[in-house]
Design a protein around this motif. Sequence first.
Motif: not given
Ligand code: DAU
Length: 377
Positions: A102, A202, A212, A214, A231, A236, A273, A316
């Motif tokens: 994302v 999910s 990259e 979480l 974030y 969230n 998170n 974000r």
């Molecule tokens: O829900 C399914 C989705 O989950 C998939 O379709 C995506 O391909 C997959 O990347 C994932 O998306 P998210 O944006 O939910 O995943 P991410 O691991 O990037 O982030 C999870 C949560 O953690 C989101 O609320 C943002 C937060 N976050 C993320 C990162 C990378 C942080 O607080 N700090 C961070 O450094």
Amino acid sequence: MIKTVSELTGVKSEVKTMLVTGGAGFIGSNFIHYMLKQEKDIFIVNLDKLTYAGNLENLKDIENRKNYKFLKGDICDSRLLDIIFKEYDFDFVVHFAAESHVDRSILEPNIFIETNVVGTASLLCSAKKKWEESEWHEKRFLQISTDEVYGSLREDKKSDKFTEKTSLKPRSPYSASKASADHLVKSYFYTYGLPTLITRCSNNYGPYQFPEKLIPLIINNALNNKMLPVYGDGKNIRDWLYVEDHCDAIYTVLRKGKPGEVYNIGGNNELENIYIVNKICEMLDELYPIKNNLKFKIQNLKSVSYKDLITYVKDRLGHDRRYAIDATKMKKDLGWAPHSVFEEKLKDTIGWYLKNRDWVKHVTTGEYEKYYERMYD
Ligand code: DAU
Ligand code: NAD
């Protein structure tokens, strides 16, 4: 030169052929491992462009299997797709290939449209072209989609969950591109009767996830004495699904799912998170205490817990507040439910990253990108 399935296996009729796109990525590589354990009469072709997210080291242990073949290629390349479909006469297509992060979609949306929308359209077109040459009702085209296509839920109404009937309201370039792809997949079912299915799942976690996202990012940063970015207010909510449960669900949908249908897949683990980040720190404090971690010793820091590294950062853009999956249809219609207990599997996942420090090192130094040249060129 691509060999045909019968040339490779010697037994054409018994063997089902499966195209896995994006099989060098996180879920795709877990799925290939899973399928090769489940089915012996299967021949898997893994088509992957090897973007930054594709890592052939994920498949090191099975790369010489006779019933597995890796092809480097782009799902947007229609000519290549037509050749592959002709050569292998696939029974199943399991379509993972995508730009999946994302944050990257916010910085650079166009590649998401190219791969996720145009790539899916090209794949559908080639599948139809080949499959319409004969009976296709036993074939399956499975689009691996995401709960993010449904948009964001209110955090104060915990009973609200995404069902398959929830309307699509994607809010990031990533989720909008996935929703567009889902519409295209459906259109091939309604217009041509192509036997397509869609799964929407999910957040996955487990081995081989690119650091990259979480969970692996927090593990890796903590071990390296780097700040743990949370974030916004950290509240969230995501619904976490262990990747092996996801693979099992996909296998179930391939065997029992009905063409034209959508199936939601979730882990029944709605968590904030900040809860996850704290949990990872607590587990690391136990599994790899800071006093044993050279990265901390060198700097002579006084930290006693990895929690000291937690840092709230700018939110974000357009950050979806809450996702929650209602997977009743998977249970009722196909008899599937997730098995994993979050805290057990989170600990196993941390254990995997601790045991596979070389894998992480290769990813962070870029060494993994040389693997293809070493092995295949
Ligand atoms: O829900 C399914 C989705 O989950 C998939 O379709 C995506 O391909 C997959 O990347 C994932 O998306 P998210 O944006 O939910 O995943 P991410 O691991 O990037 O982030 C999870 C949560 O953690 C989101 O609320 C943002 C937060 N976050 C993320 C990162 C990378 C942080 O607080 N700090 C961070 O450094
Ligand atoms: P990933 O980013 O780890 O892997 C994507 C793979 O696709 C990589 O191997 C990459 O090289 C390949 N790829 C990218 N562009 C390509 C192209 N043009 N042609 C061929 N290959 C290409 O992704 P992931 O986390 O394993 O997700 C897999 C699928 O599952 C995606 O479609 C994603 O939208 C979906 N999904 C992921 C999650 C999750 O939590 N990770 C949750 C729901 C849905």
